[in-house]
Design a protein around this motif. Structure first.
Motif, mmCIF file in Angstrom:
data_model
loop_
_atom_site.group_PDB
_atom_site.id
_atom_site.type_symbol
_atom_site.label_atom_id
_atom_site.label_comp_id
_atom_site.label_asym_id
_atom_site.label_seq_id
_atom_site.Cartn_x
_atom_site.Cartn_y
_atom_site.Cartn_z
ATOM 1 N N LEU A 15 0.827 -1.238 -0.066
ATOM 2 C CA LEU A 15 0.025 -0.109 -0.031
ATOM 3 C C LEU A 15 0.819 1.325 -0.043
ATOM 4 N N ARG A 16 1.908 1.336 0.767
ATOM 5 C CA ARG A 16 2.695 2.351 0.762
ATOM 6 C C ARG A 16 3.443 2.622 -0.621
ATOM 7 N N ALA A 17 3.965 1.711 -1.156
ATOM 8 C CA ALA A 17 4.506 1.657 -2.742
ATOM 9 C C ALA A 17 3.692 2.191 -3.497
ATOM 10 N N ALA A 18 2.387 1.588 -3.362
ATOM 11 C CA ALA A 18 1.331 2.009 -4.421
ATOM 12 C C ALA A 18 0.959 3.555 -4.233
ATOM 13 N N GLY A 19 1.065 3.868 -2.907
ATOM 14 C CA GLY A 19 0.597 5.397 -2.645
ATOM 15 C C GLY A 19 1.743 6.469 -2.989
ATOM 16 N N LEU A 20 3.007 6.142 -3.142
ATOM 17 C CA LEU A 20 4.241 6.702 -3.341
ATOM 18 C C LEU A 20 4.268 6.650 -4.842
ATOM 19 N N GLY A 21 4.030 5.705 -5.496
ATOM 20 C CA GLY A 21 3.748 5.543 -7.004
ATOM 21 C C GLY A 21 2.916 6.842 -7.507
ATOM 22 N N SER A 22 1.745 6.645 -6.903
ATOM 23 C CA SER A 22 0.651 7.571 -7.297
ATOM 24 C C SER A 22 0.852 9.137 -7.313
ATOM 25 N N VAL A 23 1.747 9.347 -6.070
ATOM 26 C CA VAL A 23 2.058 10.783 -5.873
ATOM 27 C C VAL A 23 3.013 11.161 -6.779
ATOM 28 N N LEU A 24 4.222 10.097 -6.966
ATOM 29 C CA LEU A 24 5.215 10.436 -7.952
ATOM 30 C C LEU A 24 4.625 10.721 -9.583
ATOM 31 N N ALA A 25 3.576 9.877 -9.793
ATOM 32 C CA ALA A 25 3.083 10.109 -11.112
ATOM 33 C C ALA A 25 1.931 11.241 -11.467
ATOM 34 N N ALA A 26 1.352 11.631 -10.262
ATOM 35 C CA ALA A 26 0.666 12.955 -10.467
ATOM 36 C C ALA A 26 1.475 14.282 -10.269
ATOM 37 N N THR A 27 2.616 14.110 -9.836
ATOM 38 C CA THR A 27 3.436 15.338 -9.476
ATOM 39 C C THR A 27 4.497 15.328 -10.910
ATOM 40 N N GLY A 28 4.579 14.326 -11.553
ATOM 41 C CA GLY A 28 5.284 14.364 -12.866
ATOM 42 C C GLY A 28 6.523 13.896 -12.391
ATOM 43 N N PHE A 29 6.838 13.105 -11.417
ATOM 44 C CA PHE A 29 8.099 12.481 -10.770
ATOM 45 C C PHE A 29 9.273 13.913 -10.531
ATOM 46 N N GLY A 30 8.486 14.705 -9.916
ATOM 47 C CA GLY A 30 9.418 15.787 -9.539
ATOM 48 C C GLY A 30 9.519 16.847 -10.498
ATOM 49 N N PHE A 31 9.259 16.894 -11.675
ATOM 50 C CA PHE A 31 9.685 17.499 -12.761
ATOM 51 C C PHE A 31 8.149 18.503 -12.909
ATOM 52 N N PRO A 32 8.172 19.540 -12.735
ATOM 53 C CA PRO A 32 7.093 20.385 -13.017
ATOM 54 C C PRO A 32 6.603 20.513 -14.187
ATOM 55 N N LEU A 33 5.556 20.596 -14.621
ATOM 56 C CA LEU A 33 5.061 20.496 -16.023
ATOM 57 C C LEU A 33 4.778 21.957 -16.496
ATOM 58 N N ARG A 34 5.480 22.673 -17.587
ATOM 59 C CA ARG A 34 5.478 24.011 -17.716
ATOM 60 C C ARG A 34 4.856 24.006 -19.330
ATOM 61 N N ALA A 35 4.272 25.141 -19.498
ATOM 62 C CA ALA A 35 3.736 25.586 -20.834
ATOM 63 C C ALA A 35 4.776 25.978 -21.637
ATOM 64 N N SER A 36 4.804 25.707 -22.924
ATOM 65 C CA SER A 36 5.847 25.863 -23.726
ATOM 66 C C SER A 36 5.558 27.376 -24.248
ATOM 67 N N ALA A 37 6.678 28.034 -24.598
ATOM 68 C CA ALA A 37 6.793 29.275 -25.203
ATOM 69 C C ALA A 37 5.775 29.525 -26.153
ATOM 70 N N SER A 38 5.538 28.738 -27.132
ATOM 71 C CA SER A 38 4.531 28.885 -28.218
ATOM 72 C C SER A 38 3.331 28.865 -27.777
ATOM 73 N N THR A 39 2.931 28.046 -26.762
ATOM 74 C CA THR A 39 1.501 28.103 -26.156
ATOM 75 C C THR A 39 1.318 29.320 -25.531
ATOM 76 N N ALA A 40 2.190 30.076 -24.659
ATOM 77 C CA ALA A 40 2.032 31.067 -24.089
ATOM 78 C C ALA A 40 1.698 32.342 -25.285
ATOM 79 N N ALA A 41 2.760 32.152 -26.301
ATOM 80 C CA ALA A 41 2.606 33.414 -27.331
ATOM 81 C C ALA A 41 1.274 33.208 -28.109
#
Length: 162
Positions: A15-41
């Protein structure tokens, strides 16, 4: 050969391993998702700031739209709850590149903008917030021209309409 250790893979560990895996997947494995410059433009911030529907259409497309029966705007005649007014737009026009939905009396007239890739069916649906009775306008960009449809939606307070 090592013997199987039942304590290593007990229920709590799994259960701990599954919970940790869910948290990592939801947060992008610690890498924040950013909009590309073309999307913002490409985001039409100026169009969403316009108070009037004509100004918003001009800012978005650079021209005015003409009324057409080829644009189907489906919205209720009476909206009992102005916080969630269902609206859908569809068309049979060829080469549709964008559909915009505007609410004339809202503080910002442009409520939604959809861009289409070639071959995508030109149909959208949304729920809009409306403070009072006002026209809802759908604008379709097809083949470099603009077509529109308008429908008045009466917003009632507490479901009392007439």
């Amino acid at each position: 050969m090592a013997a199987y250790d039942s304590k290593l893979f007990d229920r709590r560990f799994v259960l701990r391993a599954a919970g940790l895996g869910s948290v990592l997947a939801a947060t992008g494995f610690g890498f924040p998702l950013r909009a590309s410059a073309s999307t913002a433009a490409a985001y039409p911030a100026d169009a969403f700031k316009q108070k009037g529907e004509a100004d918003a259409v001009k800012t978005l497309f650079g021209q005015a739209a003409t009324a057409s029966d080829k644009v189907k705007l489906d919205a209720p005649e009476i909206a009992e709850n102005g916080a969630v007014v269902p609206v859908s737009v569809s068309t049979d026009l060829p080469d549709v590149t964008a559909i915009a939905i505007l609410v004339a009396e809202n503080p910002s007239a442009l409520a939604a903008l959809y861009k289409f890739a070639p071959g995508t069916p030109p149909t959208v649906a949304s729920r809009l917030k409306m403070a009072k009775t006002t026209p809802v306008i759908a604008v379709v960009e097809a083949g470099g021209k603009l077509y529109s449809a308008t429908r008045e939606v009466k917003v009632t307070v507490g479901g009392c309409g007439g």
